[in-house]
Design a protein around this motif. Structure first.
Motif, PDB file in Angstrom:
ATOM      1  N   SER A 181      49.952  85.023 120.461  1.00 34.88           N
ATOM      2  CA  SER A 181      50.074  84.898 121.921  1.00 34.88           C
ATOM      3  C   SER A 181      51.429  84.311 122.299  1.00 34.88           C
ATOM      4  O   SER A 181      52.047  84.742 123.278  1.00 34.88           O
ATOM      5  N   ASP A 194      46.562  91.092 125.298  1.00 31.49           N
ATOM      6  CA  ASP A 194      46.244  89.981 124.391  1.00 31.49           C
ATOM      7  C   ASP A 194      44.721  89.855 124.306  1.00 31.49           C
ATOM      8  O   ASP A 194      44.093  89.335 125.220  1.00 31.49           O
ATOM      9  N   GLU A 195      44.157  90.357 123.233  1.00 29.94           N
ATOM     10  CA  GLU A 195      42.709  90.336 122.997  1.00 29.94           C
ATOM     11  C   GLU A 195      41.914  90.850 124.205  1.00 29.94           C
ATOM     12  O   GLU A 195      41.078  90.119 124.760  1.00 29.94           O
TER      13      GLU A 195
HETATM   14 MG   LIG Z   1      46.134  84.113 120.978  1.00 32.03          MG
END
Ligand SMILES: [Mg+2]
Ligand SMILES: Nc1ncnc2c1ncn2[C@@H]1O[C@H](COP(=O)(O)OP(=O)(O)O)[C@@H](O)[C@H]1O
Length: 251
Positions: free
Chosen positions: A42, A172-173
């Motif tokens: 991240s 991100d995810e």
């Molecule tokens: Mg992360």
């Protein structure tokens, strides 16, 4: 080369969260970033999209240095990140949210692209509508964002990132916390926007099945450093990657 990082490094005090990471992303070539929790995935994306400033190193977008620019300047150049719920206005309708996001990409773009300035409100609204259709949210356009079920909220986040019509989209995810059905739908959507819109996608994901399904290339981070980079087949057989993952198993 669409995007390149050179020696990208971020230190938080004693901790080197991102350690001299070099990434290369070709246009149309989707990259996934994988690695154990806390590996720096991240943070890497936040350095690229301007949410954090690197301690060292550079980010080049289409050969131009964008290191240290503000997030809105970076969005206007065609990079967009799907944020967590922070980017959703809960009391606005789904449609209003999409329009606000589409407008955000226009605002202040005068100095960067004179012609973009000529984009009228109708065109912005049309882009918002198309994005909601693509993300399967058009039927829900008059609902307040806060009333959406969890999976739809996450899809709205993706729609808001797409509404700026980016060339490069960071996710991100995106399936975190989704049910298996919602996850399947979302992965289908990711594949569709990649094909239909020609968006280059950088995906952070922990589900290896998804990774192998959607990635053209995979970069593996461990303790901030890139330990492998290659096609899904290269990565599957890489002993360093297996080691990093075995080391990351929680007992
Ligand atoms: Mg992360
Ligand atoms: N703002 C911050 N301040 C201090 N440490 C941070 C900050 N953001 C992330 N970290 C630390 O940096 C490391 C990498 O975090 P992160 O990039 O979120 O990892 P990942 O996304 O791979 O799980 C972790 O050890 C995390 O605790």
């Amino acid at each position: 080369m669409l995007l390149e990082t050179n020696g990208l490094t971020k230190r938080f005090g004693e901790l080197t969260a991102v350690d001299e990471v070099d990434l290369q992303i070709e246009e149309g070539d989707s990259l996934s970033i994988i690695g154990p929790n806390g590996a720096g995935k991240s943070t890497t994306v936040n350095l690229i999209t301007g949410l954090l400033n690197p301690t060292e190193g550079d980010v080049l977008y289409r050969g131009e240095r964008i290191t240290g620019q503000e997030p809105h300047e970076i969005v206007q150049q065609g990079l967009s990140k799907s944020f967590q719920t922070a980017s959703i206005f809960p009391e606005l309708t789904v449609e209003r949210n999409a329009i606000v996001a589409a407008l955000g990409a226009e605002h202040g773009s005068f100095s960067l692209n004179f012609f973009k300035r000529l984009t009228g409100y109708d065109e912005v609204a049309e882009r918002a509508r198309r994005t909601l259709e693509d993300m399967g949210l058009y039927e829900q356009r008059h609902i307040e964002a806060q009333s959406l079920p969890y999976g739809d909220k996450r899809r709205l986040e993706m729609a808001l990132a797409l509404a700026s019509d980016p060339d490069l989209l960071f996710l991100d995810e995106p399936t975190a916390g989704m049910s298996p059905d919602e996850t399947d739908d979302t992965v289908d959507l990711i594949e569709r926007i990649k094909e239909e819109r020609g968006v280059t996608i950088v995906l952070i994901e922990h589900d290896m099945e998804i990774i192998f399904r959607v990635s053209d290339r995979i970069a593996v981070l461990n303790r901030g450093a890139k330990i492998a980079d290659g096609t899904p087949d290269d990565i599957r057989g890489d002993p360093d990657v297996q080691e990093a993952y075995l080391g990351g198993v929680e007992i």
